[in-house]
Design a protein around this motif. Structure first.
Motif, PDB file in Angstrom:
ATOM      1  N   GLN A 164      -6.923   8.211   9.106  1.00 22.75           N
ATOM      2  CA  GLN A 164      -6.492   7.097   8.263  1.00 22.75           C
ATOM      3  C   GLN A 164      -4.973   7.075   8.216  1.00 22.75           C
ATOM      4  OE1 GLN A 164      -8.219   6.995   4.382  1.00 22.75           O
ATOM      5  NE2 GLN A 164      -6.748   5.520   3.630  1.00 22.75           N
ATOM      6  N   ALA A 165      -4.403   5.958   8.575  1.00 24.22           N
ATOM      7  CA  ALA A 165      -2.952   5.812   8.540  1.00 24.22           C
ATOM      8  C   ALA A 165      -2.497   5.629   7.105  1.00 24.22           C
ATOM      9  CB  ALA A 165      -2.530   4.627   9.385  1.00 24.22           C
ATOM     10  N   ASP A 166      -1.261   5.994   6.840  1.00 23.50           N
ATOM     11  CA  ASP A 166      -0.739   5.770   5.504  1.00 23.50           C
ATOM     12  C   ASP A 166      -0.374   4.294   5.338  1.00 23.50           C
ATOM     13  OD1 ASP A 166       2.526   5.598   5.575  1.00 23.50           O
ATOM     14  OD2 ASP A 166       1.728   6.744   7.262  1.00 23.50           O
ATOM     15  N   GLY A 167      -0.244   3.878   4.093  1.00 23.51           N
ATOM     16  CA  GLY A 167      -0.002   2.473   3.792  1.00 23.51           C
ATOM     17  C   GLY A 167       1.255   1.911   4.419  1.00 23.51           C
ATOM     18  N   ALA A 168       2.325   2.708   4.449  1.00 23.90           N
ATOM     19  CA  ALA A 168       3.578   2.228   5.038  1.00 23.90           C
ATOM     20  C   ALA A 168       3.409   1.968   6.531  1.00 23.90           C
ATOM     21  CB  ALA A 168       4.705   3.223   4.790  1.00 23.90           C
ATOM     22  N   THR A 169       2.675   2.835   7.200  1.00 23.04           N
ATOM     23  CA  THR A 169       2.451   2.654   8.638  1.00 23.04           C
ATOM     24  C   THR A 169       1.620   1.405   8.905  1.00 23.04           C
ATOM     25  OG1 THR A 169       2.598   5.018   9.037  1.00 23.04           O
ATOM     26  CG2 THR A 169       1.498   3.709  10.726  1.00 23.04           C
ATOM     27  N   ILE A 170       0.563   1.219   8.124  1.00 24.86           N
ATOM     28  CA  ILE A 170      -0.257   0.012   8.287  1.00 24.86           C
ATOM     29  C   ILE A 170       0.603  -1.222   8.022  1.00 24.86           C
ATOM     30  CG2 ILE A 170      -2.197  -1.318   7.332  1.00 24.86           C
ATOM     31  CD1 ILE A 170      -3.106   0.980   9.064  1.00 24.86           C
ATOM     32  N   TYR A 171       1.366  -1.210   6.935  1.00 24.86           N
ATOM     33  CA  TYR A 171       2.238  -2.353   6.626  1.00 24.86           C
ATOM     34  C   TYR A 171       3.187  -2.632   7.794  1.00 24.86           C
ATOM     35  CZ  TYR A 171       6.009  -5.205   4.959  1.00 24.86           C
ATOM     36  OH  TYR A 171       6.943  -6.196   4.870  1.00 24.86           O
ATOM     37  N   ASN A 172       3.863  -1.592   8.277  1.00 20.35           N
ATOM     38  CA  ASN A 172       4.873  -1.768   9.329  1.00 20.35           C
ATOM     39  C   ASN A 172       4.297  -2.221  10.659  1.00 20.35           C
ATOM     40  OD1 ASN A 172       7.153  -1.163   7.770  1.00 20.35           O
ATOM     41  ND2 ASN A 172       6.802   1.031   8.021  1.00 20.35           N
ATOM     42  N   THR A 173       3.045  -1.899  10.915  1.00 22.53           N
ATOM     43  CA  THR A 173       2.465  -2.265  12.210  1.00 22.53           C
ATOM     44  C   THR A 173       1.564  -3.495  12.146  1.00 22.53           C
ATOM     45  OG1 THR A 173       0.627  -0.716  11.890  1.00 22.53           O
ATOM     46  CG2 THR A 173       2.550   0.093  13.106  1.00 22.53           C
ATOM     47  N   LYS A 174       1.057  -3.828  10.961  1.00 21.30           N
ATOM     48  CA  LYS A 174       0.078  -4.912  10.873  1.00 21.30           C
ATOM     49  C   LYS A 174       0.465  -6.030   9.910  1.00 21.30           C
ATOM     50  CE  LYS A 174      -2.719  -2.481  13.485  1.00 21.30           C
ATOM     51  NZ  LYS A 174      -3.169  -2.874  14.802  1.00 21.30           N
ATOM     52  N   CYS A 175       1.100  -5.706   8.810  1.00 25.21           N
ATOM     53  CA  CYS A 175       1.332  -6.682   7.737  1.00 25.21           C
ATOM     54  C   CYS A 175       2.737  -7.267   7.741  1.00 25.21           C
ATOM     55  CB  CYS A 175       1.090  -6.031   6.370  1.00 25.21           C
ATOM     56  SG  CYS A 175      -0.451  -5.105   6.247  1.00 25.21           S
ATOM     57  N   MET A 176       3.659  -6.529   8.301  1.00 18.55           N
ATOM     58  CA  MET A 176       5.077  -6.867   8.230  1.00 18.55           C
ATOM     59  C   MET A 176       5.405  -8.230   8.845  1.00 18.55           C
ATOM     60  SD  MET A 176       8.052  -4.369   9.470  1.00 18.55           S
ATOM     61  CE  MET A 176       9.609  -5.013   9.980  1.00 18.55           C
ATOM     62  N   ALA A 177       4.676  -8.610   9.868  1.00 20.96           N
ATOM     63  CA  ALA A 177       4.985  -9.868  10.555  1.00 20.96           C
ATOM     64  C   ALA A 177       5.022 -11.042   9.583  1.00 20.96           C
ATOM     65  CB  ALA A 177       3.965 -10.127  11.658  1.00 20.96           C
ATOM     66  N   CYS A 178       4.130 -11.064   8.621  1.00 20.13           N
ATOM     67  CA  CYS A 178       4.116 -12.161   7.647  1.00 20.13           C
ATOM     68  C   CYS A 178       4.808 -11.783   6.340  1.00 20.13           C
ATOM     69  CB  CYS A 178       2.681 -12.591   7.360  1.00 20.13           C
ATOM     70  SG  CYS A 178       1.871 -13.341   8.795  1.00 20.13           S
ATOM     71  N   HIS A 179       4.609 -10.541   5.887  1.00 17.02           N
ATOM     72  CA  HIS A 179       5.113 -10.166   4.568  1.00 17.02           C
ATOM     73  C   HIS A 179       6.592  -9.786   4.559  1.00 17.02           C
ATOM     74  CE1 HIS A 179       1.492 -10.588   2.180  1.00 17.02           C
ATOM     75  NE2 HIS A 179       0.820 -10.177   3.238  1.00 17.02           N
ATOM     76  N   ALA A 180       7.217  -9.653   5.701  1.00 19.23           N
ATOM     77  CA  ALA A 180       8.671  -9.436   5.739  1.00 19.23           C
ATOM     78  C   ALA A 180       9.408 -10.772   5.770  1.00 19.23           C
ATOM     79  CB  ALA A 180       9.060  -8.589   6.942  1.00 19.23           C
ATOM     80  N   SER A 181       8.790 -11.760   6.419  1.00 15.36           N
ATOM     81  CA  SER A 181       9.455 -13.058   6.585  1.00 15.36           C
ATOM     82  C   SER A 181       8.984 -14.102   5.575  1.00 15.36           C
ATOM     83  CB  SER A 181       9.189 -13.585   7.994  1.00 15.36           C
ATOM     84  OG  SER A 181       7.809 -13.887   8.149  1.00 15.36           O
ATOM     85  N   GLY A 182       7.829 -13.873   4.973  1.00 14.48           N
ATOM     86  CA  GLY A 182       7.252 -14.871   4.074  1.00 14.48           C
ATOM     87  C   GLY A 182       6.502 -15.967   4.822  1.00 14.48           C
ATOM     88  N   ALA A 183       6.133 -15.689   6.055  1.00 11.45           N
ATOM     89  CA  ALA A 183       5.427 -16.672   6.883  1.00 11.45           C
ATOM     90  C   ALA A 183       4.178 -17.182   6.175  1.00 11.45           C
ATOM     91  CB  ALA A 183       5.042 -16.046   8.223  1.00 11.45           C
ATOM     92  N   ALA A 184       3.953 -18.473   6.263  1.00  7.94           N
ATOM     93  CA  ALA A 184       2.769 -19.140   5.710  1.00  7.94           C
ATOM     94  C   ALA A 184       2.580 -18.862   4.223  1.00  7.94           C
ATOM     95  CB  ALA A 184       1.530 -18.740   6.500  1.00  7.94           C
ATOM     96  N   GLY A 185       3.676 -18.605   3.522  1.00  9.88           N
ATOM     97  CA  GLY A 185       3.603 -18.387   2.078  1.00  9.88           C
ATOM     98  C   GLY A 185       3.279 -16.974   1.654  1.00  9.88           C
ATOM     99  N   ALA A 186       3.264 -16.049   2.608  1.00  5.71           N
ATOM    100  CA  ALA A 186       2.987 -14.648   2.256  1.00  5.71           C
ATOM    101  C   ALA A 186       4.095 -14.117   1.356  1.00  5.71           C
ATOM    102  CB  ALA A 186       2.900 -13.795   3.524  1.00  5.71           C
TER     103      ALA A 186
END
Length: 102
Positions: free
Chosen positions: A23-45
């Motif tokens: 199981q990856a840690d949350g920061a790793t999952i965020y940085n590899t999977k979630c960051m694309a939208c949640h760093a830029s605010g894409a599509a209202g994220a």
């Protein structure tokens, strides 16, 4: 007799090793999977660290946020499009985003 036991133990360990997932840690999952939208605010994220945007979401509770990720919400597809993430991985990413945005 000992050779048979060693072979059985070795094959069991190999089988166990192939079924265990790390199981990856949350920061790793965020940085590899979630960051694309949640760093830029894409599509209202909501952007990571934006306390104002996250406050009402965090107020709904951790379980509601995890359910939103798993099921999808608004422009976010189910599992945030991370089809290889387990529910535990997604929960770890949610925990990371909550702790980074309070």
């Amino acid at each position: 007799m000992q050779k048979i036991h060693i072979a059985v133990i070795a094959s069991s360990l190999i089988a166990l090793g192939t079924t265990l997932q790390v199981q990856a840690d949350g920061a790793t999952i965020y940085n590899t999977k979630c960051m694309a939208c949640h760093a830029s605010g894409a599509a209202g994220a909501p952007k990571l660290g934006d306390k104002e945007a996250w406050a009402p979401r965090i107020a709904t509770g951790r379980d509601a946020l995890i359910a939103s990720v798993i099921n999808g919400k608004n422009a976010m597809p189910p599992k945030g499009a991370c089809m290889d993430c387990s529910d535990e991985d997604l929960a770890a990413a949610v925990d990371h985003m909550i702790s980074s945005s309070q």
